[in-house]
Motif scaffolding. Structure first.
Motif, PDB file in Angstrom:
ATOM      1  N   GLY A 124       0.796  -1.219   0.000  1.00  0.00           N
ATOM      2  CA  GLY A 124       0.000   0.000   0.000  1.00  0.00           C
ATOM      3  C   GLY A 124       0.827   1.266   0.000  1.00  0.00           C
ATOM      4  N   GLY A 125       1.980   1.222  -0.654  1.00  0.00           N
ATOM      5  CA  GLY A 125       2.826   2.405  -0.743  1.00  0.00           C
ATOM      6  C   GLY A 125       3.709   2.647   0.458  1.00  0.00           C
ATOM      7  N   ARG A 126       3.672   1.755   1.445  1.00  0.00           N
ATOM      8  CA  ARG A 126       4.513   1.892   2.636  1.00  0.00           C
ATOM      9  C   ARG A 126       5.495   0.722   2.708  1.00  0.00           C
ATOM     10  N   LYS A 127       6.640   1.000   3.247  1.00  0.00           N
ATOM     11  CA  LYS A 127       7.719   0.020   3.248  1.00  0.00           C
ATOM     12  C   LYS A 127       7.521  -1.026   4.356  1.00  0.00           C
ATOM     13  N   VAL A 128       7.538  -2.294   3.956  1.00  0.00           N
ATOM     14  CA  VAL A 128       7.417  -3.394   4.904  1.00  0.00           C
ATOM     15  C   VAL A 128       8.732  -4.152   5.045  1.00  0.00           C
ATOM     16  N   ALA A 129       9.615  -4.043   4.055  1.00  0.00           N
ATOM     17  CA  ALA A 129      10.878  -4.784   4.098  1.00  0.00           C
ATOM     18  C   ALA A 129      11.928  -4.087   3.258  1.00  0.00           C
ATOM     19  N   GLY A 150      15.608  -7.080   6.311  1.00  0.00           N
ATOM     20  CA  GLY A 150      14.776  -6.710   7.448  1.00  0.00           C
ATOM     21  C   GLY A 150      13.321  -6.664   7.038  1.00  0.00           C
ATOM     22  N   VAL A 151      12.469  -7.291   7.857  1.00  0.00           N
ATOM     23  CA  VAL A 151      11.031  -7.333   7.556  1.00  0.00           C
ATOM     24  C   VAL A 151      10.258  -6.891   8.792  1.00  0.00           C
ATOM     25  N   ASN A 152       9.368  -5.933   8.605  1.00  0.00           N
ATOM     26  CA  ASN A 152       8.487  -5.497   9.689  1.00  0.00           C
ATOM     27  C   ASN A 152       7.334  -6.492   9.794  1.00  0.00           C
ATOM     28  N   ILE A 153       7.299  -7.232  10.879  1.00  0.00           N
ATOM     29  CA  ILE A 153       6.296  -8.288  10.998  1.00  0.00           C
ATOM     30  C   ILE A 153       5.237  -7.968  12.052  1.00  0.00           C
ATOM     31  N   ASN A 154       5.643  -7.789  13.298  1.00  0.00           N
ATOM     32  CA  ASN A 154       4.658  -7.626  14.381  1.00  0.00           C
ATOM     33  C   ASN A 154       4.638  -6.230  14.997  1.00  0.00           C
ATOM     34  N   GLN A 155       5.246  -5.257  14.340  1.00  0.00           N
ATOM     35  CA  GLN A 155       5.200  -3.889  14.861  1.00  0.00           C
ATOM     36  C   GLN A 155       3.770  -3.356  14.820  1.00  0.00           C
ATOM     37  N   ALA A 156       3.332  -2.798  15.957  1.00  0.00           N
ATOM     38  CA  ALA A 156       2.016  -2.153  16.011  1.00  0.00           C
ATOM     39  C   ALA A 156       2.123  -0.665  15.711  1.00  0.00           C
ATOM     40  N   SER A 157       3.308  -0.102  15.912  1.00  0.00           N
ATOM     41  CA  SER A 157       3.516   1.323  15.670  1.00  0.00           C
ATOM     42  C   SER A 157       4.976   1.565  15.305  1.00  0.00           C
ATOM     43  N   ILE A 162       9.081   7.899  10.828  1.00  0.00           N
ATOM     44  CA  ILE A 162       8.810   6.947   9.745  1.00  0.00           C
ATOM     45  C   ILE A 162       7.371   6.429   9.761  1.00  0.00           C
ATOM     46  N   ALA A 163       6.550   6.976  10.644  1.00  0.00           N
ATOM     47  CA  ALA A 163       5.186   6.459  10.823  1.00  0.00           C
ATOM     48  C   ALA A 163       4.359   6.531   9.546  1.00  0.00           C
ATOM     49  N   ASP A 164       4.636   7.514   8.696  1.00  0.00           N
ATOM     50  CA  ASP A 164       3.841   7.685   7.478  1.00  0.00           C
ATOM     51  C   ASP A 164       4.357   6.872   6.296  1.00  0.00           C
ATOM     52  N   VAL A 165       5.549   6.291   6.428  1.00  0.00           N
ATOM     53  CA  VAL A 165       6.147   5.596   5.278  1.00  0.00           C
ATOM     54  C   VAL A 165       6.426   4.117   5.546  1.00  0.00           C
ATOM     55  N   ALA A 166       6.197   3.655   6.783  1.00  0.00           N
ATOM     56  CA  ALA A 166       6.475   2.262   7.140  1.00  0.00           C
ATOM     57  C   ALA A 166       5.191   1.537   7.508  1.00  0.00           C
ATOM     58  N   THR A 167       5.215   0.224   7.302  1.00  0.00           N
ATOM     59  CA  THR A 167       4.103  -0.614   7.725  1.00  0.00           C
ATOM     60  C   THR A 167       4.643  -1.969   8.143  1.00  0.00           C
ATOM     61  N   SER A 168       3.759  -2.829   8.617  1.00  0.00           N
ATOM     62  CA  SER A 168       4.137  -4.180   9.042  1.00  0.00           C
ATOM     63  C   SER A 168       3.031  -5.144   8.651  1.00  0.00           C
ATOM     64  N   LEU A 169       3.362  -6.428   8.670  1.00  0.00           N
ATOM     65  CA  LEU A 169       2.329  -7.435   8.424  1.00  0.00           C
ATOM     66  C   LEU A 169       1.181  -7.296   9.418  1.00  0.00           C
ATOM     67  N   ARG A 170       1.517  -7.042  10.677  1.00  0.00           N
ATOM     68  CA  ARG A 170       0.477  -6.897  11.698  1.00  0.00           C
ATOM     69  C   ARG A 170      -0.442  -5.724  11.400  1.00  0.00           C
ATOM     70  N   ARG A 171       0.131  -4.599  10.995  1.00  0.00           N
ATOM     71  CA  ARG A 171      -0.692  -3.432  10.712  1.00  0.00           C
ATOM     72  C   ARG A 171      -1.575  -3.653   9.489  1.00  0.00           C
TER      73      ARG A 171
END
Length: 267
Positions: A124-129, A150-157, A162-171
């Motif tokens: 969705g336009g945000r970096k997950v890995a 590096g992979v964002n997996i379980n980050q809730a925040s 970087i809040a506007d450009v990063a995401t995780s599988l959990r999110r």
């Protein structure tokens, strides 16, 4: 960082056309898994040796950018590779890795992962890995490559910057996941694509990459190359993995490295 600080394990996984042993060192905390993997590679560690950490205190990505690595929430690991290719071909390992990672996310976890050239993976336009390829050569051969993934997996925040450009599988899914299971699934796909690349060359990797990326063909883009910016429309990948851009004055330019941004089409 001492090897005495690591938990150690080994698995043998068969890939397409060959076998690569997966030898894993698990750490509770390191500065950077790439730094530890580089030390192991210099000491003669074999291909497939992997360094995994629950957290990194100085994790980094491309252009030495900090990689946010909170304890137990993501996959932070580096893999030693010793590809039998000339140094000029070794950077393609970043594209091989991006394909394996995007496929893992899509086919194992059901999210629409996109590859941002050259080797960021987005949802969705945000970096997950992210993928960091560090190459060591000797004369005209590859001594070793360290693949940092590096992979964002379980980050809730995420931190505010970087809040506007990063995401995780959990999110993205609202679920939490087993990080080690993700790593294993990714390693299997990486091995398959690595063996394909060695046996068949770049063509199948680049074809699959273009299928998984919305950035590399027919997309208006702006690419920052150091102090220079190139604007135009992406028109695929060169055999080297370079991004081909048809510029606004009608020229075609092959870009080997840079920061690509999609441009909105107005009207």
């Amino acid at each position: 960082m001492s090897l005495d600080d690591a938990k150690f394990g080994m698995a043998v996984l068969c890939g397409v056309g060959g076998m690569m042993r997966e030898i894993v060192y698990w750490y509770d905390s390191v500065t950077s898994t790439n730094d530890v993997a580089r030390e192991l590679a210099e000491a003669g560690a074999e291909e497939g040796t992997t360094v995994v950490a629950a957290e990194q205190t100085a994790g980094r990505g491309r252009y030495a950018r900090r990689w946010h690595s909170p304890k137990g929430e993501g996959l932070y690991h580096s893999i030693i590779m010793r590809p039998p290719v000339p140094p000029s071909r070794a950077p393609l390992l970043g594209l091989v890795t991006a394909v394996a990672l995007a496929e893992t996310l899509r086919e194992e976890y059901g999210v629409v992962a996109d590859i941002k050239w050259p080797n960021d993976v987005m949802i969705g336009g945000r970096k997950v890995a992210g993928i960091l390829v560090e190459l060591e050569t000797e004369d005209d051969r590859v001594k070793y490559v360290v693949l940092g993934v590096g992979v964002n997996i379980n980050q809730a925040s995420f931190p505010e910057e970087i809040a506007d450009v990063a995401t995780s599988l959990r999110r993205e899914t609202g679920m939490t996941y087993d990080v080690e299971r993700f790593r294993h699934r990714f390693f299997v796909r990486l091995q398959q694509w690595y063996e394909t690349w060695k046996a068949e060359g770049e063509a199948p990797v680049l074809e699959r990459y273009e299928q998984l990326s919305s950035y590399v063909r027919g997309q208006p883009v702006s690419v920052l190359c150091g102090e220079r910016r190139v604007r135009g429309r992406s028109c695929g990948l060169a055999p080297t993995g370079a991004l081909l851009v048809e510029t606004e004055d009608g020229r075609q330019e092959a870009i080997l490295t840079g920061e690509v941004t999609k441009l909105e089409v107005i009207g």
